[in-house]
Design an enzyme around this catalytic site. Structure first.
Site, PDB file in Angstrom:
ATOM      1  N   ASP A 163       0.835  -1.216   0.000  1.00  0.00           N
ATOM      2  CA  ASP A 163       0.000   0.000   0.000  1.00  0.00           C
ATOM      3  C   ASP A 163       0.861   1.253   0.000  1.00  0.00           C
ATOM      4  O   ASP A 163       1.488   1.588   0.996  1.00  0.00           O
ATOM      5  CB  ASP A 163      -0.892   0.009   1.249  1.00  0.00           C
ATOM      6  N   ASP A 193     -10.895  -4.712  -0.991  1.00  0.00           N
ATOM      7  CA  ASP A 193      -9.788  -4.288  -0.147  1.00  0.00           C
ATOM      8  C   ASP A 193     -10.304  -3.348   0.940  1.00  0.00           C
ATOM      9  O   ASP A 193     -10.816  -2.277   0.658  1.00  0.00           O
ATOM     10  CB  ASP A 193      -8.766  -3.559  -1.033  1.00  0.00           C
TER      11      ASP A 193
HETATM   12  C1  DX5 Z   1      -6.499   0.928   2.975  1.00  0.00           C
HETATM   13  C2  DX5 Z   1      -5.580  -0.025   2.249  1.00  0.00           C
HETATM   14  C3  DX5 Z   1      -5.933  -1.441   2.535  1.00  0.00           C
HETATM   15  C4  DX5 Z   1      -5.713  -1.760   3.973  1.00  0.00           C
HETATM   16  C5  DX5 Z   1      -6.542  -2.931   4.353  1.00  0.00           C
HETATM   17  O1  DX5 Z   1      -6.322   2.189   2.469  1.00  0.00           O
HETATM   18  O2  DX5 Z   1      -5.675   0.165   0.864  1.00  0.00           O
HETATM   19  O3  DX5 Z   1      -5.173  -2.358   1.746  1.00  0.00           O
HETATM   20  O4  DX5 Z   1      -4.361  -2.028   4.204  1.00  0.00           O
HETATM   21  O5  DX5 Z   1      -6.427  -3.031   5.720  1.00  0.00           O
HETATM   22  P1  DX5 Z   1      -7.520  -3.807   6.570  1.00  0.00           P
HETATM   23  O6  DX5 Z   1      -7.581  -5.188   5.964  1.00  0.00           O
HETATM   24  O7  DX5 Z   1      -6.940  -3.784   7.949  1.00  0.00           O
HETATM   25  O8  DX5 Z   1      -8.797  -3.074   6.420  1.00  0.00           O
END
Ligand code: DX5
Length: 230
Positions: free
Chosen positions: A39, A183
């Site tokens: 990310d 996601d």
């Molecule tokens: C949020 C990111 C995601 C995040 C997901 O902006 O794009 O990929 O890391 O994290 P979780 O699974 O904890 O919601």
């Protein structure tokens, strides 16, 4: 015939312990994962700053030991400025946000010209019509189920209908092979609904990396819970 539902958990390293990132990346590959999401955030498109090409370069050798696949999620303005850097650092797929690409078709072409796999992401408030004209130019569509910027947020269930409509849109165009990824907020209680809606790539950060259980156990729990979505 394996009746198990086909989907993949894609850990996001955003929630990993960066004090021992190499071990954390190895742990997901050891748990049978082959694809991870990196990310990238610039503090402009989203209110957080995370990592750049250096991190990808640092963990690429570990991925190579496992034939691992890096999808780099570019939550940055003007991503076209950095496509070559992230490609050179070791990304396999580059995901750009439609909201940051006024010349999206060209940007996707540039990713393909770099020999990488192009993908497009949509924020929760962005309608599918925004990407209708480029569905044939991407290898994946990412439907955000949180507003991007941070891990640990709640799953936005209204996006499940968007996933269903997107699957129908892709299939109508003969793009059955184009996967949908979701996601954000993917955990044991939410993963089955995402799979049932048509997602086959399930990104999870805090669902994989947390203090409740080991990476391997969290991956196992997510895989098990996702099967109910079949
Ligand atoms: C949020 C990111 C995601 C995040 C997901 O902006 O794009 O990929 O890391 O994290 P979780 O699974 O904890 O919601």
């Amino acid at each position: 015939m394996d009746s198990r539902v086909r989907f993949e958990i894609v850990p996001s390293i955003l929630s990993a312990d960066f004090a021992c990132l190499g071990e954390q990346v190895r742990a997901v590959f050891e748990a049978g994962i082959r694809r991870i999401q990196i990310d990238v955030m610039d503090g402009q498109f989203v209110p957080n700053i995370t990592m750049g090409p250096l991190i990808i370069e640092a963990i690429r050798p570990i991925a190579n030991e496992y034939d691992g696949y890096f999808e780099t999620h570019l939550m940055i303005v003007q991503p076209e400025r950095y496509l070559a850097d992230f490609a050179k650092a070791g990304s396999d797929m580059l995901i750009v946000h439609v909201e940051t690409c006024p010349h999206l078709h060209r940007t996707l072409q540039q990713i393909r010209e770099l020999g990488k796999s192009p993908a497009v992401a949509l924020n929760p408030s962005t309608p599918l019509t925004a990407i209708e004209e480029v569905l044939g130019d991407v290898d994946m569509v990412l439907v955000m189920t949180v507003n991007p910027g941070f891990g640990g947020q709640a799953f936005i269930t209204s996006q499940l209908d968007k996933v269903r409509r997107l699957r129908a849109m892709l299939d109508e165009r003969g793009l059955q092979a184009t996967p949908i990824e979701v996601d954000g907020g993917v955990h044991v209680p939410t993963i089955a609904a995402a799979v049932a809606a048509g997602a086959t790539l399930l990104v999870s950060g805090s669902g994989v990396y947390n203090k409740k259980a080991s990476v391997a156990e969290n991956v196992r729990r997510l895989m098990e819970a996702g099967q109910a979505g079949g």
